[in-house]
Write an enzyme that holds these catalytic residues in place. Structure first.
Site, short mmCIF file in Angstrom:
data_model
loop_
_atom_site.label_atom_id
_atom_site.label_comp_id
_atom_site.label_asym_id
_atom_site.label_seq_id
_atom_site.Cartn_x
_atom_site.Cartn_y
_atom_site.Cartn_z
N SER A 145 0.88 -1.18 0.00
CA SER A 145 0.00 0.00 0.00
C SER A 145 0.91 1.21 0.00
O SER A 145 2.08 1.10 0.41
CB SER A 145 -0.83 0.00 1.28
OG SER A 145 -1.41 1.29 1.49
N TYR A 158 -2.75 -1.31 10.35
CA TYR A 158 -2.63 -1.48 8.90
C TYR A 158 -1.28 -0.93 8.42
O TYR A 158 -0.54 -1.60 7.69
CB TYR A 158 -3.79 -0.74 8.23
CG TYR A 158 -3.86 -0.88 6.73
CD1 TYR A 158 -4.31 -2.05 6.15
CD2 TYR A 158 -3.50 0.18 5.89
CE1 TYR A 158 -4.39 -2.17 4.77
CE2 TYR A 158 -3.59 0.07 4.51
CZ TYR A 158 -4.04 -1.12 3.95
OH TYR A 158 -4.13 -1.23 2.59
#
Ligand code: BGC
Length: 257
Positions: A145, A158
């Site tokens: 990401s 995350y």
């Protein structure tokens, strides 16, 4: 259309979103594809089977929870047994939980890290063992990401997991180079997939997200899949240890104020 002709590829979390696009593109490029989906969801099960049936290529759906070693080892063994080998492994399965840092529970933290970081560890270890045992190299691709590098308030678990994936990939690139296993990350920005559904359905939140993106729109899963094809193909022979951002410029932080 045959950049991956007769390669064998496994894509985790491939019943929806970015994983589904990657599996679909790989099949179009001539690969034999194993579509992994998580246990316990009839929706994912049905989606994975429908997806495999839609491919004009040899493909199979494999159920496994990437955060469980026994599931993962069974999955890799199943793929190798069915197709004879494994050339490409895309670590795509991932989850996120939005929660202010002061409120995050152990359960929430552990769940995110188990799928996103431990899952990448155990899947790529089992895949790399199969690749090394057979010889002839392979490709490990991680869908990290933009948050492997940039902070995202209220998504600490995350971000920590994705930062971990970044460092793990770089280590593997070094350790697996002698075996000719290329290791690279793709770091998507805001892509229109189910993980972003609540933002996409909220006009204000969607506009806020778009205002951070120089390209002025969300990306599509297909735009991530194109980079995955390159990293999975022979054309990326000399590429290892890199992160490819697919984010419309999001990480450049050009917002004027
Ligand atoms: C997250 C999305 C977020 C995007 C850009 C992704 O990794 O899953 O929720 O919109 O990064 O910030």
């Amino acid at each position: 259309m045959d950049r991956l002709k007769d390669k064998v590829a496994l894509v985790t979390g491939a019943s929806s979103g970015i994983g589904k696009s990657i599996a679909t593109r790989f099949a179009q490029e001539g690969a034999h594809v194993a579509v992994n989906y998580r246990p316990g969801s009839a929706k994912d099960h049905d989606a994975a089977l429908a997806e495999v049936a839609s491919f004009n290529a040899t493909a199979t759906a494999v159920e496994a929870d990437v955060s469980k070693r026994e599931d993962v080892e069974r999955m890799i063994a199943q793929v190798v047994e069915k197709f004879g080998r494994l050339d490409i492994c895309v670590n795509n399965a991932g989850i996120e939980i939005k929660r202010p840092f002061l409120e995050v529970s152990d359960d929430e933290w552990n769940k995110v890290v188990a799928v996103n970081l431990y899952g990448c560890f155990v899947v790529s270890q089992a895949a790399a063992r199969a690749m090394v045992k057979r010889g002839g190299g392979g490709k490990l691709i991680f869908i990290s990401s933009v948050h492997e590098d940039i902070p995202f308030p209220e998504y600490t678990a995350y971000c920590a997991s994705k930062g971990g994936v970044r460092m793990m990939m770089r280590n593997l690139a070094m350790e697996l180079a002698p075996y000719r296993v290329n290791c690279n990350n793709i770091a998507p920005g805001a892509i229109a997939t189910p993980i972003n559904q609540s933002v996409l359905e909220d006009p204000q939140a969607k506009q806020n997200a778009i205002s951070e993106i120089p390209w002025g729109r969300f990306g599509t899963p297909e735009e991530v899949a194109s980079v995955a094809v390159f990293l999975a193909s022979d054309e990326s022979e000399y590429v290892t240890g890199s992160t490819y951002y697919v984010d419309g410029g999001l990480t450049q932080q050009v917002t004027a104020y």
